[in-house]
Enzyme design. Structure first.
Site, short mmCIF file in Angstrom:
data_model
loop_
_atom_site.label_atom_id
_atom_site.label_comp_id
_atom_site.label_asym_id
_atom_site.label_seq_id
_atom_site.Cartn_x
_atom_site.Cartn_y
_atom_site.Cartn_z
N CYS A 211 -14.42 -2.09 -21.06
CA CYS A 211 -14.58 -0.92 -20.33
C CYS A 211 -15.51 -0.90 -19.48
O CYS A 211 -15.73 0.07 -18.33
CB CYS A 211 -15.02 0.08 -21.45
SG CYS A 211 -16.77 -0.39 -22.19
N CYS B 85 -14.86 3.69 -24.66
CA CYS B 85 -14.17 2.36 -24.77
C CYS B 85 -13.16 2.55 -25.79
O CYS B 85 -13.19 2.76 -26.82
CB CYS B 85 -15.54 1.54 -25.22
SG CYS B 85 -14.85 -0.16 -25.18
N CYS C 62 -21.12 -0.51 -24.49
CA CYS C 62 -19.70 0.04 -24.30
C CYS C 62 -20.19 1.38 -23.54
O CYS C 62 -21.18 1.95 -23.84
CB CYS C 62 -18.84 -0.01 -25.12
SG CYS C 62 -18.61 -1.53 -25.85
N THR D 177 -21.83 -7.25 -32.21
CA THR D 177 -21.17 -8.08 -31.29
C THR D 177 -21.94 -8.50 -30.22
O THR D 177 -21.61 -9.41 -29.47
CB THR D 177 -19.71 -7.37 -30.86
OG1 THR D 177 -20.47 -6.17 -30.34
CG2 THR D 177 -19.07 -6.93 -31.93
N ARG E 5 -11.89 -1.09 -30.73
CA ARG E 5 -12.24 -0.73 -32.21
C ARG E 5 -13.48 -0.13 -32.38
O ARG E 5 -14.44 -0.82 -32.07
CB ARG E 5 -11.80 -1.81 -32.92
CG ARG E 5 -11.67 -1.32 -34.75
CD ARG E 5 -11.44 -2.54 -35.63
NE ARG E 5 -11.33 -2.00 -36.91
CZ ARG E 5 -11.02 -3.06 -37.85
NH1 ARG E 5 -10.83 -4.34 -37.65
NH2 ARG E 5 -11.29 -2.75 -39.18
N ARG F 197 -25.03 -7.57 -23.77
CA ARG F 197 -24.02 -7.58 -22.39
C ARG F 197 -23.34 -6.59 -22.52
O ARG F 197 -22.90 -6.01 -23.34
CB ARG F 197 -23.66 -9.26 -22.63
CG ARG F 197 -22.66 -9.39 -23.46
CD ARG F 197 -22.38 -10.77 -23.57
NE ARG F 197 -21.23 -10.99 -24.47
CZ ARG F 197 -21.36 -11.01 -25.94
NH1 ARG F 197 -22.44 -11.07 -26.34
NH2 ARG F 197 -20.12 -11.31 -26.54
N CYS G 151 -19.68 -4.75 -22.02
CA CYS G 151 -18.20 -4.88 -22.42
C CYS G 151 -17.65 -5.18 -21.25
O CYS G 151 -17.58 -4.67 -20.38
CB CYS G 151 -17.97 -3.71 -23.21
SG CYS G 151 -16.35 -3.71 -23.63
#
Length: 353
Positions: free
Chosen positions: A81, A51, A47, A43, A54, A76, A78
């Protein structure tokens, strides 16, 4: 080298490896927020361990010691969170702790939150996540710790009470009821005025010393005798246990010969706020299971205090009843034990069966 170790120094960073980090992520363990970030390459984000999104597939994950390292790999933050806010939270908590330490009275949550720029409800959550206590509970624990320190060197109990920050003696006794075990004067003066019942009994693990006040067991050790009690409580009245003590002794012996859940046995032990938090976590470990020092430190509210958790483990005065034998090194090896690793190994063996 694990990703969680790059760019860090000292023992704290070495305590978390990839397997431990992944387990923390799977638990969404808030205690590890700020210790590392989870990079998800499928993705392109990173995080906090906690977090709520999922869980990603393990093959798509790498762990980084900081958000800066993750960003250097093209990831980058999240937006759910907000992992980079952890450092801001830590700074806010440290500022509040400084204010609590210098405050003359009980700090007000709203004032602390305003000081650091948070809403009261949000700051309450941030502070408790970081320290394991609410700001009010932290302030009470700090005053109790100061009281214990003051009682050890002040000639007069009243002087110690005011030095610890209590407004008057009645407030001190209301706050400390049941927490010092002995009275304030006795704590300051080596157990003066307190009767401690004791026995040295044979067990399958060797001779065992058990001592108790009227509140509960204050000493359980192996291969020690009355001389150890005289050293710890030089002014207490030591007496060989009578009928009531023998009933308690029978429960203690049973807990040692067949170790399990001994939380029903009353204790009279004292330590600093962090030591007592560690001891509480030790008593929560189910029989037959172990935890690492890093896991205990995190559970006690301060993931970075691995060495302090080890010291608190060693300061335990009631072996088996506070099961410090259930703490092992991160690699699974036994580690040390005050009464020898053979006893530690045997206790763990008995619990596993």
């Amino acid at each position: 080298m694990d990703a969680t170790q790059r760019g860090s120094t000292g023992a704290e960073a070495m305590m978390i490896n990839d397997d431990q980090a992944w387990e923390a992520v799977m638990r969404r363990d808030r205690a590890f927020d700020g210790q590392f970030v989870t990079g998800v390459f499928s993705t392109g984000i990173y995080c906090r361990p906690s977090c709520a999104a999922r869980h990603p597939a393990r093959k798509n994950v790498r762990f980084f010691a900081s958000g800066a390292e993750a960003r250097a790999e093209g990831l980058r933050a999240c937006k759910r969170c907000l992992p980079d806010d952890v450092s801001r939270d830590e700074a806010a908590v440290l500022s509040a702790i400084d204010e609590i330490k210098t405050s003359q009275g009980q700090p007000v949550l709203g004032d602390l939150a305003k000081l650091v720029g948070y809403s009261p409800a949000h700051f309450q959550r941030v502070f408790k996540r970081s320290t394991g206590l609410s700001p009010a509970a932290y302030a009470r624990a700090l005053r109790e710790e100061r009281a214990r320190d003051a009682l050890s060197h002040e000639d007069r109990v009243t002087d110690a009470i005011y030095e610890a920050g209590f407004e008057n003696p009645s407030r001190f006794y209301d706050n400390m009821e049941g927490k010092l075990g002995m009275t304030a004067s006795a704590w300051r003066d080596g157990g003066r005025g307190v009767t401690i019942s004791y026995a040295v009994t044979k067990t399958s693990l060797g001779p065992m010393l058990v001592a108790a006040t009227e509140k509960g067991v204050c000493r359980l050790s192996f291969s020690e005798d009355r001389a150890e009690l005289e050293r710890r409580f030089p002014n207490a009245e030591l007496a060989e246990g009578g009928e009531e003590f023998r009933a308690l002794l029978s429960e203690v012996i049973a807990a040692v010969e067949k170790p399990g859940d001994a939380r029903h046995i009353p204790l009279d032990v004292q330590g600093t706020a962090f030591q007592e938090a560690v001891w509480q976590e030790l008593r929560k470990i189910p029989p037959g299971e172990t935890r690492s020092y890093a896991e205990i430190a995190a559970a006690a509210g301060n993931p970075k205090a691995v060495r302090a958790a080890g010291s608190a483990n060693g300061a335990n005065t009631v072996a088996v009843l506070i099961p410090c034998h259930r703490v092992v090194r991160s690699d699974g090896s036994l580690g040390g034990y005050a009464y020898g690793t053979e006893i530690k190994e045997e206790l763990l063996k008995r619990e596993s069966t």
